[in-house]
Design an enzyme around this catalytic site. Structure first.
Site, PDB file in Angstrom:
ATOM      1  N   ALA A  18       0.822  -1.302   0.147  1.00  0.00           N
ATOM      2  CA  ALA A  18      -0.020   0.060  -0.090  1.00  0.00           C
ATOM      3  C   ALA A  18       0.858   1.179  -0.026  1.00  0.00           C
ATOM      4  CB  ALA A  18      -0.968  -0.001   1.235  1.00  0.00           C
ATOM      5  N   ARG A 111       4.666 -12.692  -3.903  1.00  0.00           N
ATOM      6  CA  ARG A 111       4.623 -11.626  -3.194  1.00  0.00           C
ATOM      7  C   ARG A 111       5.843 -10.477  -3.207  1.00  0.00           C
ATOM      8  NH1 ARG A 111       0.988  -9.707   0.760  1.00  0.00           N
ATOM      9  NH2 ARG A 111      -0.300 -11.550   0.584  1.00  0.00           N
ATOM     10  N   TYR A 218      -1.275 -23.100  -6.486  1.00  0.00           N
ATOM     11  CA  TYR A 218      -1.010 -22.618  -7.813  1.00  0.00           C
ATOM     12  C   TYR A 218       0.372 -22.472  -8.059  1.00  0.00           C
ATOM     13  CZ  TYR A 218      -1.165 -18.301  -5.223  1.00  0.00           C
ATOM     14  OH  TYR A 218      -0.877 -17.202  -3.931  1.00  0.00           O
ATOM     15  N   ASP A 295      -3.789  -1.821   4.387  1.00  0.00           N
ATOM     16  CA  ASP A 295      -4.267  -2.650   5.598  1.00  0.00           C
ATOM     17  C   ASP A 295      -4.496  -1.810   6.820  1.00  0.00           C
ATOM     18  OD1 ASP A 295      -4.523  -4.873   4.415  1.00  0.00           O
ATOM     19  OD2 ASP A 295      -2.522  -6.063   5.138  1.00  0.00           O
TER      20      ASP A 295
END
Length: 417
Positions: A18, A111, A218, A295
């Site tokens: 963010a 990530r 995945y 968040d």
């Protein structure tokens, strides 16, 4: 009081997804941006991350989607199976009509790779990045915000973005609340894909739904790694233990699952687990010249895979709210920050609250047993292959809180392959 010894147009507190996205968005608008991060180095822990079209559209806007696709994977389908029987319950095709409808692809990416893409974009854009800075409070004095650090440094800015995460200190300026425990924990792991890896599972995002547990798999990094996440209800976490010695709780949670699920547990790194928290939605994210983002504003459970996606949306909407208002052709109108923050807050709060609440409900539906499990499976099996009526509110271009230029676009763009 310490002297102000660092000045900038915008100060971003927190160097996660963010914070980096918000810094990049405002830098693109013309701001002098300084981002401070408490850790001694920038980085992101964890494993895989799913980027739905509402997030990959934002990367596309910033010219970063190609970089994500170079290292990520575009799965062909999202497949749900019953973890006890192995039966397929429903699937969503993610290419073709899905990609055309939403104007961008569904991408799974490590990530740390997405974090690095955003970090490098900030570096290239000229964002000032500073480590080892702990911001303890932000106060607004007239037309300036001042951020006070543990080391005594005071940063002064026209505006501050508080991107300090789930356990945000700065959220205390607008809400007297704390993280909410879900009673569930996650173990994660990535392993190299070998010839023995089932080929059918290397093209899709597979979700196994079990009583009080689920498992997701995945591929990552152009199909070189297999990402596995196991989430289950933890008695030790309910007792307040963040970590737990041993794997007996993990193995017991999946004891009734099919062999494919039990075998997948071998892929997990069991030295650390992620306790799962969110917070209750709040309406106000703004205190004077400071606004929460990501968040810090709206932490959510992971069942809709929207945490990072909503952070990217935040940044894009803030970019729209400040362009032409704070950042004008005639220069910066710092007096417009209050109105810009108010509009950003109004545009985002209801949407992210809906995602937060939906993630909780979605998680509950995944983990049911008995009659509820039978009914859930019947409902899932009644869905078609393209469940747009279930996806449009989250991925669609016309939803409130989605970036204005995306909402305005009624013409399907040519997506990057």
């Amino acid at each position: 009081m310490s002297n102000v010894n660092a000045s900038t147009d915008v100060l971003v507190v927190g160097g996660g997804m963010a914070g980096l996205a918000g810094a990049l968005a405002l830098k693109e608008n013309g701001a002098d941006v300084t981002l401070v991060e408490v850790a001694p180095a920038f980085g992101e822990v964890g494993a895989g991350l799913q980027m739905a079209p509402n997030a990959s559209r934002v990367l596309k806007r910033w010219g970063l989607l190609e970089k994500a696709l170079e290292i990520g994977v575009q799965p062909k389908r999202l497949v749900f199976r019953d973890a006890v029987t192995g039966e397929e319950l429903t699937r969503q095709t993610l290419g073709g009509e899905f990609e055309e409808r939403y104007g961008a692809p569904y991408v799974v990416i490590h990530r740390s790779d997405l974090h690095r893409i955003l970090l490098e974009a900030c570096q290239e854009a000229g964002v000032t990045l500073v480590n080892d800075v702990l911001v303890q409070k932000v106060e607004t004095d007239g037309g300036k915000a001042r951020a006070y650090t543990a080391a005594g440094t005071v940063y002064e800015a026209d505006a501050v973005l508080a991107a300090d995460g789930l356990k945000s200190t700065l959220r205390g300026s607008v809400a007297d609340d704390g993280p909410v425990s879900s009673a569930y924990v996650a173990y994660r792991g990535t392993v190299s894909i070998t010839p023995e890896t089932p080929a059918t599972d290397l093209e899709d995002v597979i979700v196994y739904l079990g009583p009080n547990c689920h498992l997701v798999q995945y591929p990552l990094r152009k199909g070189k790694l297999l990402n596995t996440v196991a989430v289950f209800k933890s008695a030790s976490f309910e007792r307040g233990e963040e970590q737990y010695g041993g794997v007996d709780e993990l193995e017991a949670a999946y004891a009734d699952c099919v062999p494919a699920v039990q075998d997948a547990l071998k892929n997990l790194a069991t030295g650390i687990r992620w306790p799962m928290y969110d917070r209750d939605p709040i309406e106000n994210w703004v205190a004077g010249r400071m606004a929460l983002i990501g968040d810090a504003a709206h932490p959510m459970l992971q069942y809709l895979a929207q945490g990072a996606c909503q952070a990217l949306e935040d940044a894009a909407v803030l970019q729209d709210a400040t362009r032409g208002r704070v950042f004008t052709e005639d220069g910066i109108d710092a007096g417009a920050w209050e109105d810009a923050f108010r509009d950003f807050n109004e545009a985002r709060a209801a949407r992210t609250a809906r995602v937060q609440r939906a993630a909780r409900i979605w998680g509950e539906s995944w983990h049911v047993d008995g009659v509820a499990r039978v009914l859930r499976n019947m409902l899932f099996k009644s869905r078609g292959d393209n469940n747009f009526q279930y996806n449009d509110w989250l991925y669609g271009r016309d939803e409130p809180g989605v970036p204005a230029e995306v909402r305005a676009s009624k013409v399907t763009e040519t997506t990057m392959a």
